[in-house]
Write a protein that holds these residues in place. Structure first.
Motif, PDB file in Angstrom:
ATOM      1  N   THR A  77       0.785  -1.162   0.022  1.00  0.00           N
ATOM      2  CA  THR A  77       0.058  -0.289  -0.045  1.00  0.00           C
ATOM      3  C   THR A  77       0.814   1.395   0.128  1.00  0.00           C
ATOM      4  O   THR A  77       0.251   2.365  -0.122  1.00  0.00           O
ATOM      5  CB  THR A  77      -0.820   0.024   1.160  1.00  0.00           C
ATOM      6  OG1 THR A  77      -0.286  -0.124   2.441  1.00  0.00           O
ATOM      7  CG2 THR A  77      -1.942  -1.045   1.113  1.00  0.00           C
ATOM      8  N   LEU A  78       1.971   1.122   0.339  1.00  0.00           N
ATOM      9  CA  LEU A  78       2.926   2.384   0.457  1.00  0.00           C
ATOM     10  C   LEU A  78       4.323   1.844  -0.553  1.00  0.00           C
ATOM     11  O   LEU A  78       5.242   1.644   0.270  1.00  0.00           O
ATOM     12  CB  LEU A  78       3.327   2.714   1.592  1.00  0.00           C
ATOM     13  CG  LEU A  78       2.292   3.933   2.119  1.00  0.00           C
ATOM     14  CD1 LEU A  78       2.714   4.313   3.780  1.00  0.00           C
ATOM     15  CD2 LEU A  78       2.050   5.070   1.262  1.00  0.00           C
ATOM     16  N   PRO A  79       3.925   1.456  -1.742  1.00  0.00           N
ATOM     17  CA  PRO A  79       5.306   0.763  -2.270  1.00  0.00           C
ATOM     18  C   PRO A  79       6.520   1.824  -2.515  1.00  0.00           C
ATOM     19  O   PRO A  79       6.351   3.069  -2.563  1.00  0.00           O
ATOM     20  CB  PRO A  79       4.745   0.587  -4.001  1.00  0.00           C
ATOM     21  CG  PRO A  79       3.585   1.415  -3.869  1.00  0.00           C
ATOM     22  CD  PRO A  79       2.846   1.752  -2.532  1.00  0.00           C
ATOM     23  N   GLY A  80       7.591   1.281  -2.745  1.00  0.00           N
ATOM     24  CA  GLY A  80       8.857   2.020  -2.808  1.00  0.00           C
ATOM     25  C   GLY A  80       8.588   3.088  -4.074  1.00  0.00           C
ATOM     26  O   GLY A  80       7.866   2.953  -5.017  1.00  0.00           O
ATOM     27  N   PHE A  81       9.299   4.251  -3.772  1.00  0.00           N
ATOM     28  CA  PHE A  81       9.255   5.474  -4.658  1.00  0.00           C
ATOM     29  C   PHE A  81      10.676   5.750  -5.012  1.00  0.00           C
ATOM     30  O   PHE A  81      10.972   6.965  -5.565  1.00  0.00           O
ATOM     31  CB  PHE A  81       8.445   6.539  -3.929  1.00  0.00           C
ATOM     32  CG  PHE A  81       7.063   6.769  -4.609  1.00  0.00           C
ATOM     33  CD1 PHE A  81       6.956   7.603  -5.750  1.00  0.00           C
ATOM     34  CD2 PHE A  81       5.958   5.904  -4.240  1.00  0.00           C
ATOM     35  CE1 PHE A  81       5.495   7.710  -6.088  1.00  0.00           C
ATOM     36  CE2 PHE A  81       4.734   6.267  -4.456  1.00  0.00           C
ATOM     37  CZ  PHE A  81       4.614   7.001  -5.680  1.00  0.00           C
ATOM     38  N   THR A  82      11.480   4.795  -5.003  1.00  0.00           N
ATOM     39  CA  THR A  82      12.992   5.144  -5.377  1.00  0.00           C
ATOM     40  C   THR A  82      12.861   5.270  -7.011  1.00  0.00           C
ATOM     41  O   THR A  82      12.135   4.779  -7.671  1.00  0.00           O
ATOM     42  CB  THR A  82      13.965   4.231  -4.937  1.00  0.00           C
ATOM     43  OG1 THR A  82      13.840   3.018  -5.661  1.00  0.00           O
ATOM     44  CG2 THR A  82      13.799   3.690  -3.660  1.00  0.00           C
ATOM     45  N   LYS A  83      14.083   5.520  -7.497  1.00  0.00           N
ATOM     46  CA  LYS A  83      14.099   5.941  -9.004  1.00  0.00           C
ATOM     47  C   LYS A  83      13.961   4.508  -9.649  1.00  0.00           C
ATOM     48  O   LYS A  83      13.601   4.330 -10.888  1.00  0.00           O
ATOM     49  CB  LYS A  83      15.224   6.706  -9.439  1.00  0.00           C
ATOM     50  CG  LYS A  83      16.546   6.055  -9.152  1.00  0.00           C
ATOM     51  CD  LYS A  83      17.589   7.209  -9.617  1.00  0.00           C
ATOM     52  CE  LYS A  83      18.860   6.603  -9.371  1.00  0.00           C
ATOM     53  NZ  LYS A  83      19.252   6.587  -8.223  1.00  0.00           N
ATOM     54  N   ILE A  84      14.418   3.359  -8.907  1.00  0.00           N
ATOM     55  CA  ILE A  84      14.225   2.039  -9.697  1.00  0.00           C
ATOM     56  C   ILE A  84      13.011   1.214  -9.412  1.00  0.00           C
ATOM     57  O   ILE A  84      12.906  -0.014  -9.483  1.00  0.00           O
ATOM     58  CB  ILE A  84      15.809   1.006  -9.319  1.00  0.00           C
ATOM     59  CG1 ILE A  84      15.618   1.074  -7.669  1.00  0.00           C
ATOM     60  CG2 ILE A  84      16.741   1.833  -9.816  1.00  0.00           C
ATOM     61  CD1 ILE A  84      16.596  -0.143  -7.514  1.00  0.00           C
ATOM     62  N   SER A  85      12.098   1.971  -8.432  1.00  0.00           N
ATOM     63  CA  SER A  85      10.901   1.184  -7.959  1.00  0.00           C
ATOM     64  C   SER A  85       9.993   0.819  -9.118  1.00  0.00           C
ATOM     65  O   SER A  85       9.729   1.958 -10.147  1.00  0.00           O
ATOM     66  CB  SER A  85      10.346   2.114  -6.882  1.00  0.00           C
ATOM     67  OG  SER A  85      11.022   2.023  -5.764  1.00  0.00           O
ATOM     68  N   MET A  86       9.190  -0.058  -8.862  1.00  0.00           N
ATOM     69  CA  MET A  86       8.096  -0.828  -9.764  1.00  0.00           C
ATOM     70  C   MET A  86       6.982   0.398 -10.052  1.00  0.00           C
ATOM     71  O   MET A  86       6.598   0.483 -10.819  1.00  0.00           O
ATOM     72  CB  MET A  86       7.684  -2.024  -9.524  1.00  0.00           C
ATOM     73  CG  MET A  86       8.031  -3.103 -10.367  1.00  0.00           C
ATOM     74  SD  MET A  86       7.777  -2.929 -11.885  1.00  0.00           S
ATOM     75  CE  MET A  86       7.913  -4.799 -12.489  1.00  0.00           C
ATOM     76  N   TYR A  87       6.321   0.638  -8.734  1.00  0.00           N
ATOM     77  CA  TYR A  87       5.424   1.663  -9.056  1.00  0.00           C
ATOM     78  C   TYR A  87       5.234   2.844  -9.843  1.00  0.00           C
ATOM     79  O   TYR A  87       4.690   3.002 -10.768  1.00  0.00           O
ATOM     80  CB  TYR A  87       4.891   1.980  -7.281  1.00  0.00           C
ATOM     81  CG  TYR A  87       3.530   2.622  -7.424  1.00  0.00           C
ATOM     82  CD1 TYR A  87       2.207   1.839  -7.273  1.00  0.00           C
ATOM     83  CD2 TYR A  87       3.258   4.185  -7.614  1.00  0.00           C
ATOM     84  CE1 TYR A  87       1.111   2.345  -7.372  1.00  0.00           C
ATOM     85  CE2 TYR A  87       2.121   4.679  -7.771  1.00  0.00           C
ATOM     86  CZ  TYR A  87       0.988   3.759  -7.725  1.00  0.00           C
ATOM     87  OH  TYR A  87      -0.399   4.222  -7.699  1.00  0.00           O
TER      88      TYR A  87
END
Length: 364
Positions: free
Chosen positions: A318-328
């Motif tokens: 529900t709060l997926p990763g938001f890094t530059k390599i993150s899927m979301y």
């Protein structure tokens, strides 16, 4: 209308503290500065809340292995129940500038399990992401599976044990029911923390021990042989799904290290190489699962797609990763929504939900 003041809360006491710092950095760098001013609130590993300065909130910001929160001298306290100026500086009781919306990008325990969401609700602040119920349902892998299964969505078969039942866990019985290999997981942890893949009895007892270090309830799950497909969902009452992506792990399973630290630990196919029919099915089941688990705002739905074409939901983050390599965010980019526009949309959804909730009666 002037700029909105967005409070970004990041860090936290969970095992995913460092991932949260990376996510926050990427959001802060990309947010539309013409629409929003940003207030930074970093939670250290002891659980203290710090008011941070933009120029110095992180140490070793560009090294995922060494990244740290730079603690400030100004700690923050929250005043529940008031309709404005909910945050004060704890050491001086000076009132912080009013926040219009909070973006809580605290992954894992106490961040995406409903605890932080409940506190923000008490403080009457709009916030990004699912509400208390949606957050806690998705965090508990056992409860989430029961709800998905009862709605006709396929999930891997599993057994659940609490710490009170620890001595009753029998490798032979588990193996008879679920086969080998097995996955053993804490019921309430995100991001592969405390998760083991098990082939033998020795590995089994060690894995059970490890999972109980992170939670009082664990699940033991059959291994589904399939492709790892993920899909991003965005919206409140009328959610939409992105194009699906696929994780092509180079390690035996998608560990914490390969997710967040080792950029070469997994390759990401975005979008996934699927037929139109498979794409549609993934999107359809993503939205269905998102609704069943009471999600709002955002969620990343993780699947296994087997050779016969069966689709199993592994979990919703529900709060997926938001890094530059993150899927979301990457899946939204390939679906035509840029990182910066995605952040703006999530803030709009938070305000939209808050306005609807504010209209509900609170007296009889």
């Amino acid at each position: 209308m002037g700029k909105m003041n967005i409070g970004i809360i990041f860090g936290g006491k969970s095992a995913e503290h460092e991932v949260s710092l990376q996510s926050a950095k990427n959001i802060i760098d990309a947010i539309d500065k013409e629409k929003f001013t940003v207030t930074l609130i970093g939670i250290d590993k002891q659980g203290n809340w710090h008011l941070n300065d933009h120029s110095s909130y992180l140490l070793h910001a560009d090294n995922p292995k060494l990244i740290q929160l730079n603690k400030s001298n100004e700690t923050v306290a929250i005043v529940p129940g008031s309709n404005e100026h909910q945050f004060i500086q704890a050491n001086s009781t000076a009132i912080l500038e009013q926040l219009d919306v909070v973006f809580p990008i605290v992954h894992g325990t106490l961040g995406e399990d409903g605890s932080l969401q409940g506190m923000l609700r008490l403080a009457n602040l709009p916030y990004v992401g699912p509400n208390v119920l949606g957050s806690s349902l998705c965090m508990d892998k056992d409860i989430a599976k029961r709800l998905l299964q009862s709605s006709g969505i396929k999930v891997a078969d599993w057994l659940v044990y609490t710490s009170a039942e620890k001595d009753d866990i029998d490798f032979q019985k588990v193996q008879e029911k679920l086969g080998l290999p097995l996955f053993i997981k804490p019921a309430n942890q995100g991001s592969s923390v405390g998760v083991s893949k098990v082939m033998t009895e020795d590995e089994f007892s060690q894995a059970v021990q490890l999972a109980f270090e992170y939670d009082r309830k664990i699940i033991i799950e059959e291994a589904i042989q399939g492709r790892e497909i993920e899909c991003s969902v965005l919206g409140n009452d009328h959610p939409i799904a992105s194009l699906p992506g696929e994780i092509l792990p180079k390690t035996s399973f998608y560990s914490y290290e390969s997710k967040y630290i080792d950029e070469k630990g997994a390759e990401l196919a975005a979008p996934a190489d699927l037929t139109d029919k498979e794409m549609e099915k993934v999107q359809e089941v993503s939205i269905q699962a998102f609704k069943v688990l009471q999600c709002e705002g955002l969620g990343r739905v993780d699947f296994f797609l087997t050779d016969p074409g069966d689709l199993y939901v592994n979990e919703i983050n529900t709060l997926p990763g938001f890094t530059k390599i993150s899927m979301y965010p990457r899946l939204w980019e390939v679906s035509g929504l840029s990182y910066s526009s995605l952040i703006t949309r999530l803030i709009e959804l938070a305000i939209e939900r808050h306005e609807k909730e504010s209209k509900l009666k609170s007296t009889i």
